[in-house]
Motif scaffolding. Structure first.
Motif, PDB file in Angstrom:
ATOM      1  N   GLU A  43       4.013  -2.190  14.197  1.00 46.35           N
ATOM      2  CA  GLU A  43       3.761  -2.320  12.767  1.00 46.35           C
ATOM      3  C   GLU A  43       4.122  -1.010  12.064  1.00 46.35           C
ATOM      4  N   TYR A  44       4.736  -1.150  10.887  1.00 41.96           N
ATOM      5  CA  TYR A  44       5.103   0.019  10.084  1.00 41.96           C
ATOM      6  C   TYR A  44       3.897   0.947   9.925  1.00 41.96           C
ATOM      7  N   ALA A  45       4.124   2.247  10.153  1.00 40.35           N
ATOM      8  CA  ALA A  45       3.100   3.283   9.964  1.00 40.35           C
ATOM      9  C   ALA A  45       2.052   3.333  11.074  1.00 40.35           C
ATOM     10  N   ARG A  69      -5.898   0.753   5.554  1.00 34.10           N
ATOM     11  CA  ARG A  69      -5.639   0.781   4.112  1.00 34.10           C
ATOM     12  C   ARG A  69      -6.099  -0.498   3.423  1.00 34.10           C
ATOM     13  N   ILE A 134       4.909   8.545  14.689  1.00 34.84           N
ATOM     14  CA  ILE A 134       4.568   7.482  13.736  1.00 34.84           C
ATOM     15  C   ILE A 134       5.764   6.554  13.633  1.00 34.84           C
ATOM     16  N   GLY A 136       8.201   4.770  11.646  1.00 34.36           N
ATOM     17  CA  GLY A 136       8.633   4.939  10.264  1.00 34.36           C
ATOM     18  C   GLY A 136       9.598   3.877   9.818  1.00 34.36           C
ATOM     19  N   GLY A 137      10.099   4.032   8.608  1.00 32.23           N
ATOM     20  CA  GLY A 137      10.897   2.981   8.019  1.00 32.23           C
ATOM     21  C   GLY A 137      12.393   3.195   8.032  1.00 32.23           C
ATOM     22  N   HIS A 138      12.838   4.418   7.715  1.00 31.40           N
ATOM     23  CA  HIS A 138      14.277   4.594   7.549  1.00 31.40           C
ATOM     24  C   HIS A 138      14.959   4.909   8.864  1.00 31.40           C
TER      25      HIS A 138
ATOM     26  N   GLY B  75       8.899  -2.274   5.269  1.00 34.24           N
ATOM     27  CA  GLY B  75       7.634  -1.697   5.722  1.00 34.24           C
ATOM     28  C   GLY B  75       6.795  -2.718   6.456  1.00 34.24           C
ATOM     29  N   ASN B  76       5.548  -2.904   6.010  1.00 30.31           N
ATOM     30  CA  ASN B  76       4.691  -3.931   6.613  1.00 30.31           C
ATOM     31  C   ASN B  76       5.039  -5.331   6.098  1.00 30.31           C
ATOM     32  N   HIS B 165       6.600   7.991   1.781  1.00 26.99           N
ATOM     33  CA  HIS B 165       7.626   6.947   1.708  1.00 26.99           C
ATOM     34  C   HIS B 165       8.584   7.071   2.897  1.00 26.99           C
ATOM     35  N   GLY B 166       8.573   6.066   3.739  1.00 32.49           N
ATOM     36  CA  GLY B 166       9.312   6.121   4.998  1.00 32.49           C
ATOM     37  C   GLY B 166       8.363   6.316   6.166  1.00 32.49           C
ATOM     38  N   ARG B 167       7.088   6.554   5.846  1.00 31.29           N
ATOM     39  CA  ARG B 167       6.068   6.714   6.884  1.00 31.29           C
ATOM     40  C   ARG B 167       4.995   5.640   6.748  1.00 31.29           C
ATOM     41  N   VAL B 168       4.480   5.487   5.530  1.00 35.24           N
ATOM     42  CA  VAL B 168       3.367   4.556   5.330  1.00 35.24           C
ATOM     43  C   VAL B 168       3.517   3.771   4.021  1.00 35.24           C
ATOM     44  N   ALA B 169       4.068   4.415   3.003  1.00 38.59           N
ATOM     45  CA  ALA B 169       4.374   3.685   1.762  1.00 38.59           C
ATOM     46  C   ALA B 169       5.770   3.088   1.891  1.00 38.59           C
ATOM     47  N   PHE B 170       6.206   2.275   0.919  1.00 35.32           N
ATOM     48  CA  PHE B 170       7.481   1.562   1.115  1.00 35.32           C
ATOM     49  C   PHE B 170       8.603   2.553   1.449  1.00 35.32           C
ATOM     50  N   PRO B 171       9.503   2.176   2.371  1.00 37.97           N
ATOM     51  CA  PRO B 171      10.524   3.104   2.843  1.00 37.97           C
ATOM     52  C   PRO B 171      11.635   3.339   1.824  1.00 37.97           C
ATOM     53  N   THR B 173      14.651   2.803   1.949  1.00 37.95           N
ATOM     54  CA  THR B 173      15.692   1.782   1.866  1.00 37.95           C
ATOM     55  C   THR B 173      15.490   0.887   0.646  1.00 37.95           C
TER      56      THR B 173
END
Lengths: 146, 192
Positions: A43-45, A69, A134, A136-138, B75-76, B165-171, B173
């Motif tokens: 899962e993200y994060a 959260r 962690i 991450g997203g990118h 993200g999630n 952003h890119g860790r927990v908030a929207f990435p 991208t």
């Protein structure tokens, strides 16, 4: 004259080197694609904490940001006036002693607000060998960052 | 000869992962485009939890938790800001006092960016719903106009906006979530 011929020789060697590195890249590229990314579905994060766990024969801790959260705003854990978690993986010197004294996770995980520290396996549920990081997203989970 | 051999090896290696039980989803070979039904996997299948551990199976699954929440594309796959605004979730702002509410500051900061991307609008409102001033100021952002040099490269390495952003908030991208104010015609044409 001599310098010219030397440069010709070296550029020839360079060309050969480049050819070889190209061949190597052709061979390695499919390998990089074929390797499973490992944490691709996490899962993200999600945070993996393995600074002390594995050295003490415990599974690494998985901290799910999403679960927390839903229940608490970022500020509750990430403020110096409250739990004081720094927003950098690995920057928080947690250990079970400090948690038992009510610091970090122990501020809630004491049987009052959330489950107590005696439920070891609920947090220490990660796969052995995972590094502290962690999800991450990118980042692409590929061979390079960029 | 060598070139031919390496080509054969490359093709073989490429086809093996594609052939291994990837189902019928034509995009499943692309690790950047996970198919929707693999999103928010339960802990036992997420690749980092130990499926053999008893605790793993006692944890809530993200799919179950996210089911009533508004969706997003990254993200999630949850639009957390909307979820909070529409009160799908009511996370506490204080550890012990469930009635305490955040002091929301409604101030947009517009950052004019180089190149042809739309300018960035930073909304304090959405951020102060979640965070305290001291989470960002002054350590991450100096609260003064023009005092913060930013770049996407640094953000992607986890500095500035990239701390979250890119860790927990929207990435990052999700370009247009931040780059949301179009430049006027002349500016856009000049690339400034």
């Amino acid at each position: 004259m001599t310098t010219t011929s030397r440069s010709v020789i070296s550029s020839g060697a360079e060309r050969a080197g480049r050819r070889w590195s190209r061949r190597l890249a052709v061979l390695l590229l499919p390998l990089a694609v074929a390797l499973p990314p490992g944490t691709a579905d996490a899962e993200y994060a999600d945070v993996v904490l393995n600074r002390l766990s594995e050295a003490a024969d415990m599974a690494p801790v998985i901290f799910p940001h999403w679960f927390h959260r839903v229940r608490f705003r970022c500020k509750v854990c990430h403020s110096d006036s409250e739990l004081g978690f720094k927003m950098r993986v690995g920057a928080n010197p947690m250990d079970m002693q400090r948690l038992q004294e009510g610091e970090y996770c122990g501020a809630c995980h004491n049987g009052q607000i959330a489950w107590g520290l005696e439920n070891c396996e609920l947090c220490h549920s990660g796969k052995m060998g995972l590094p502290t990081h962690i999800k991450g997203g990118h980042e692409t989970s590929g061979p390079g960052r960029w | 000869m060598f070139r031919f051999a390496s080509l054969v090896v490359a093709v073989l290696l490429l086809t093996v992962p594609l052939a291994q039980g990837q189902g019928n989803d034509p995009l499943s070979f692309n690790r950047l485009m996970p198919s929707p039904d693999t999103r928010n996997a339960p802990p036992a299948e997420d690749g980092i939890h130990d499926a053999a551990s008893e605790g793993t199976h006692m944890l809530q699954t993200p799919r179950e938790a996210f089911q009533p929440l508004p969706e997003s594309n990254a993200g999630n796959y949850v639009d957390w800001v909307t979820a909070l605004q529409e009160e799908h979730i009511t996370p506490r702002f204080d550890l012990n006092d469930p009635t305490r509410r955040p002091t929301v500051m409604d101030l947009n900061i517009v950052r004019e960016v180089k190149g042809s991307m739309p300018d960035v609008v930073f909304p304090h409102k959405e951020h102060t719903e979640w965070l305290d001033c001291s989470n960002c100021h002054p350590a991450i952002f100096i609260p003064q106009r023009g005092a913060n040099q930013m770049s996407m490269a640094e953000i992607m390495l986890g500095e500035q906006c990239g701390a979250c952003h890119g860790r927990v908030a929207f990435p990052v991208t999700d370009c247009r979530a931040c780059h949301s104010r179009p430049k006027d015609g002349a500016q856009a044409a000049g690339g400034q």
